[in-house]
Design a protein around this motif. Sequence first.
Motif, PDB file in Angstrom:
ATOM      1  N   VAL A 274       7.288   2.773 -11.935  1.00 16.45           N
ATOM      2  CA  VAL A 274       6.415   2.613 -10.768  1.00 16.45           C
ATOM      3  C   VAL A 274       5.092   3.306 -11.058  1.00 16.45           C
ATOM      4  O   VAL A 274       5.055   4.347 -11.708  1.00 16.45           O
ATOM      5  CB  VAL A 274       7.046   3.263  -9.507  1.00 16.45           C
ATOM      6  CG1 VAL A 274       6.136   3.083  -8.290  1.00 16.45           C
ATOM      7  CG2 VAL A 274       8.406   2.679  -9.221  1.00 16.45           C
ATOM      8  N   LYS A 275       4.008   2.723 -10.583  1.00 13.25           N
ATOM      9  CA  LYS A 275       2.724   3.423 -10.646  1.00 13.25           C
ATOM     10  C   LYS A 275       1.974   3.171  -9.336  1.00 13.25           C
ATOM     11  O   LYS A 275       2.211   2.169  -8.644  1.00 13.25           O
ATOM     12  CB  LYS A 275       1.897   2.948 -11.843  1.00 13.25           C
ATOM     13  CG  LYS A 275       1.421   1.506 -11.759  1.00 13.25           C
ATOM     14  CD  LYS A 275       0.585   1.146 -12.998  1.00 13.25           C
ATOM     15  CE  LYS A 275       0.112  -0.321 -12.919  1.00 13.25           C
ATOM     16  NZ  LYS A 275      -0.649  -0.713 -14.127  1.00 13.25           N
ATOM     17  N   VAL A 276       1.113   4.126  -9.015  1.00 15.87           N
ATOM     18  CA  VAL A 276       0.268   3.982  -7.827  1.00 15.87           C
ATOM     19  C   VAL A 276      -1.178   3.983  -8.306  1.00 15.87           C
ATOM     20  O   VAL A 276      -1.618   4.935  -8.966  1.00 15.87           O
ATOM     21  CB  VAL A 276       0.505   5.127  -6.823  1.00 15.87           C
ATOM     22  CG1 VAL A 276      -0.416   4.960  -5.608  1.00 15.87           C
ATOM     23  CG2 VAL A 276       1.959   5.162  -6.392  1.00 15.87           C
ATOM     24  N   GLU A 277      -1.897   2.907  -8.034  1.00 14.61           N
ATOM     25  CA  GLU A 277      -3.301   2.780  -8.433  1.00 14.61           C
ATOM     26  C   GLU A 277      -4.107   2.321  -7.244  1.00 14.61           C
ATOM     27  O   GLU A 277      -3.745   1.314  -6.584  1.00 14.61           O
ATOM     28  CB  GLU A 277      -3.452   1.785  -9.584  1.00 14.61           C
ATOM     29  CG  GLU A 277      -2.988   2.325 -10.922  1.00 14.61           C
ATOM     30  CD  GLU A 277      -3.213   1.344 -12.068  1.00 14.61           C
ATOM     31  OE1 GLU A 277      -2.944   1.726 -13.212  1.00 14.61           O
ATOM     32  OE2 GLU A 277      -3.624   0.198 -11.799  1.00 14.61           O
TER      33      GLU A 277
ATOM     34  N   ALA B  82       0.857  -1.187   0.000  1.00 14.06           N
ATOM     35  CA  ALA B  82       0.000   0.000   0.000  1.00 14.06           C
ATOM     36  C   ALA B  82       0.892   1.234   0.000  1.00 14.06           C
ATOM     37  O   ALA B  82       1.968   1.234   0.608  1.00 14.06           O
ATOM     38  CB  ALA B  82      -0.900   0.001   1.229  1.00 14.06           C
ATOM     39  N   ALA B  83       0.429   2.272  -0.703  1.00 14.12           N
ATOM     40  CA  ALA B  83       1.260   3.471  -0.860  1.00 14.12           C
ATOM     41  C   ALA B  83       1.646   4.082   0.486  1.00 14.12           C
ATOM     42  O   ALA B  83       2.762   4.574   0.662  1.00 14.12           O
ATOM     43  CB  ALA B  83       0.530   4.493  -1.724  1.00 14.12           C
ATOM     44  N   ASP B  84       0.710   4.034   1.429  1.00 12.63           N
ATOM     45  CA  ASP B  84       1.013   4.674   2.717  1.00 12.63           C
ATOM     46  C   ASP B  84       1.848   3.789   3.640  1.00 12.63           C
ATOM     47  O   ASP B  84       2.147   4.181   4.770  1.00 12.63           O
ATOM     48  CB  ASP B  84      -0.276   5.134   3.404  1.00 12.63           C
ATOM     49  CG  ASP B  84      -1.231   3.980   3.652  1.00 12.63           C
ATOM     50  OD1 ASP B  84      -0.843   2.818   3.398  1.00 12.63           O
ATOM     51  OD2 ASP B  84      -2.367   4.240   4.100  1.00 12.63           O
ATOM     52  N   GLU B  85       2.221   2.611   3.161  1.00 17.94           N
ATOM     53  CA  GLU B  85       3.138   1.784   3.969  1.00 17.94           C
ATOM     54  C   GLU B  85       4.565   2.307   3.893  1.00 17.94           C
ATOM     55  O   GLU B  85       5.417   1.903   4.682  1.00 17.94           O
ATOM     56  CB  GLU B  85       3.110   0.325   3.499  1.00 17.94           C
ATOM     57  CG  GLU B  85       1.905  -0.464   3.995  1.00 17.94           C
ATOM     58  CD  GLU B  85       2.011  -1.935   3.597  1.00 17.94           C
ATOM     59  OE1 GLU B  85       3.024  -2.573   3.954  1.00 17.94           O
ATOM     60  OE2 GLU B  85       1.102  -2.424   2.918  1.00 17.94           O
ATOM     61  N   ILE B  86       4.825   3.153   2.901  1.00 15.13           N
ATOM     62  CA  ILE B  86       6.156   3.762   2.806  1.00 15.13           C
ATOM     63  C   ILE B  86       6.041   5.202   3.292  1.00 15.13           C
ATOM     64  O   ILE B  86       5.216   5.972   2.780  1.00 15.13           O
ATOM     65  CB  ILE B  86       6.686   3.745   1.353  1.00 15.13           C
ATOM     66  CG1 ILE B  86       6.588   2.342   0.767  1.00 15.13           C
ATOM     67  CG2 ILE B  86       8.134   4.238   1.324  1.00 15.13           C
ATOM     68  CD1 ILE B  86       6.990   2.262  -0.710  1.00 15.13           C
TER      69      ILE B  86
ATOM     70  N   PRO C  88       6.973   9.147   3.770  1.00 12.71           N
ATOM     71  CA  PRO C  88       7.646  10.136   2.912  1.00 12.71           C
ATOM     72  C   PRO C  88       9.137  10.204   3.256  1.00 12.71           C
ATOM     73  O   PRO C  88       9.525  10.052   4.426  1.00 12.71           O
ATOM     74  CB  PRO C  88       6.936  11.453   3.264  1.00 12.71           C
ATOM     75  CG  PRO C  88       5.629  11.040   3.835  1.00 12.71           C
ATOM     76  CD  PRO C  88       5.855   9.732   4.523  1.00 12.71           C
ATOM     77  N   ASP C  89       9.958  10.438   2.228  1.00 16.37           N
ATOM     78  CA  ASP C  89      11.419  10.490   2.421  1.00 16.37           C
ATOM     79  C   ASP C  89      11.958   9.175   2.950  1.00 16.37           C
ATOM     80  O   ASP C  89      12.862   9.163   3.807  1.00 16.37           O
ATOM     81  CB  ASP C  89      11.792  11.618   3.389  1.00 16.37           C
ATOM     82  CG  ASP C  89      12.339  12.830   2.647  1.00 16.37           C
ATOM     83  OD1 ASP C  89      12.743  12.685   1.484  1.00 16.37           O
ATOM     84  OD2 ASP C  89      12.338  13.920   3.250  1.00 16.37           O
ATOM     85  N   ASP C  90      11.408   8.088   2.461  1.00 19.59           N
ATOM     86  CA  ASP C  90      11.884   6.788   2.948  1.00 19.59           C
ATOM     87  C   ASP C  90      11.747   5.755   1.841  1.00 19.59           C
ATOM     88  O   ASP C  90      11.425   6.086   0.692  1.00 19.59           O
ATOM     89  CB  ASP C  90      11.123   6.367   4.197  1.00 19.59           C
ATOM     90  CG  ASP C  90      11.944   5.415   5.061  1.00 19.59           C
ATOM     91  OD1 ASP C  90      13.110   5.118   4.702  1.00 19.59           O
ATOM     92  OD2 ASP C  90      11.426   4.947   6.087  1.00 19.59           O
ATOM     93  N   LEU C  91      11.945   4.505   2.190  1.00 22.27           N
ATOM     94  CA  LEU C  91      12.015   3.434   1.193  1.00 22.27           C
ATOM     95  C   LEU C  91      11.509   2.147   1.811  1.00 22.27           C
ATOM     96  O   LEU C  91      11.358   2.027   3.022  1.00 22.27           O
ATOM     97  CB  LEU C  91      13.458   3.258   0.719  1.00 22.27           C
ATOM     98  CG  LEU C  91      14.526   3.037   1.789  1.00 22.27           C
ATOM     99  CD1 LEU C  91      14.544   1.621   2.335  1.00 22.27           C
ATOM    100  CD2 LEU C  91      15.894   3.362   1.224  1.00 22.27           C
ATOM    101  N   ARG C  92      11.267   1.182   0.938  1.00 21.67           N
ATOM    102  CA  ARG C  92      10.992  -0.187   1.386  1.00 21.67           C
ATOM    103  C   ARG C  92      11.710  -1.148   0.464  1.00 21.67           C
ATOM    104  O   ARG C  92      11.748  -0.945  -0.755  1.00 21.67           O
ATOM    105  CB  ARG C  92       9.494  -0.504   1.346  1.00 21.67           C
ATOM    106  CG  ARG C  92       8.654   0.228   2.361  1.00 21.67           C
ATOM    107  CD  ARG C  92       9.036  -0.066   3.791  1.00 21.67           C
ATOM    108  NE  ARG C  92       8.682  -1.394   4.257  1.00 21.67           N
ATOM    109  CZ  ARG C  92       7.546  -1.682   4.898  1.00 21.67           C
ATOM    110  NH1 ARG C  92       6.652  -0.762   5.145  1.00 21.67           N
ATOM    111  NH2 ARG C  92       7.308  -2.914   5.330  1.00 21.67           N
TER     112      ARG C  92
END
Lengths: 359, 105
Positions: free
Chosen positions: B93-96, B10-14, B16-20
């Motif tokens: 990368v895409k966010v959907e 999920a997009a909010d699992e990362i 801001p200013d960070d990585l996974r």
Amino acid sequence: MTRPMYRNYALDGPENQRALERKLANAQWYTCPISRKRLKELMQRRDGPAIRDTLIWFGLLALTGTLGYLAWGTWWAVPCFAAYGVLYGSTSDSRWHECGHGTAFKTPWMNEVVYQIASFMVVRAPIPWRWSHARHHTDTIIVGRDPEIAVPRPPNVLMMILNFVHLKSTPTDLGRMLRHCFGRMTAAERDYIPAGEEKTIFWTSRIHIAIYLAVIGWSVAIRSILPLMYVGLPALYGSWLMVVFGLTQHAGLAEDVLDHRLNCRTVHICLANRFLYWNMNYHVEHHMFPSVPYHALPALHEELKADMPPAYPSLWAAYREIIPTVLRQMKDPAYFVRRPIPSHPRPGLEAASAVLSSA
Amino acid sequence: MASEWIRVCAADEIEPDDLRRFDHGDRTFVVYRTAEDEYFATDGLCTHEKVHLADGFVIGNVIECPKHNGCFDFRTGAATRRPAREPLRTWPVKVEEGQVFVQIG
């Protein structure tokens, strides 16, 4: 009686291949548990502390240098140049180190400028030493791989003593630079410096050597050693504190292990020494997490210390271990200090990075 | 191998200013989220000594290797600081619908 163990520390010797075969080269190292959130906080870069410390450092160099000039010809010049020499020949080592990692300042060009200046002061060719230090972090105290093992076994105590005024390191580094001037590199250098860096290496060494020749020429022209007291000689007469600090990092500890808790020391020292050494006394922490800048290492130490061997309470405590160990290693090169590590890390902390996997 | 869009998280699992870190098969990748909520993906290992970049530090649009402090611009993969010299491979990368996908070829 078993025969003493003598190992070949050369990077172009048989131990290099042996380390590769034993999977000690470019291996996975132990890291103490710390949450990524906390580690990110500690890795934050700032310009303020390093600008402040650099201004103080250059200010003290200017002050002691000026006093030395005014006192030249009297005995008062001795303490002035003693202080100037340490600031030039020893403190430059920690600035070289931190700026080489690119962590001292937040602004990249500031790291680079101080790195180049400090490299010149400490008589190190900047590019080869950058690669050498990268290898030191990849393969810390792995015999045949690490080009920065300061005390190979059996220790050569005479050379160790001479090196308190850098009579081993500086001639070696000047020799390397002279080779670079003529477009040559050693086989060991070629083991850790990738192809493509040669041109910059050769021209940088030519610039450094040209400056030294100019200062020597100036001294000869005015028939006074005074110019060399400011540039060149302080790398010898002022290097003793760098050696005092530097030997505590790894001397007498384990070789060929993949846990920095076993081959590095963390030593508590006073605030003045921490300024001169830029907190490199937190050496286990630095090797484990090199992205944490020097000003955050005390806080990192607090985070990790439950999973660390006890820190040495003083330089004296460290040398009470190092001196007898080195003397014993002269006769028994297989001997080393075994650091006690906690059997269980602190519970409840997530690993430094989480891994997501596709289904 | 045909390109395919792989769901990462999920997009909010990362933050801001960070990585996974993201492993797919026997390969490892890193997905980044910038402070401006843009997402990028690169190979997961530093081109210098194959260290996992997921343990590294995000500084703006730069990922710093945790072992030797080599740096890459994760938008382009360009190596920006020694000892990193070779560029890092980047991936679309895409966010959907709140999910991050990476197109791996």
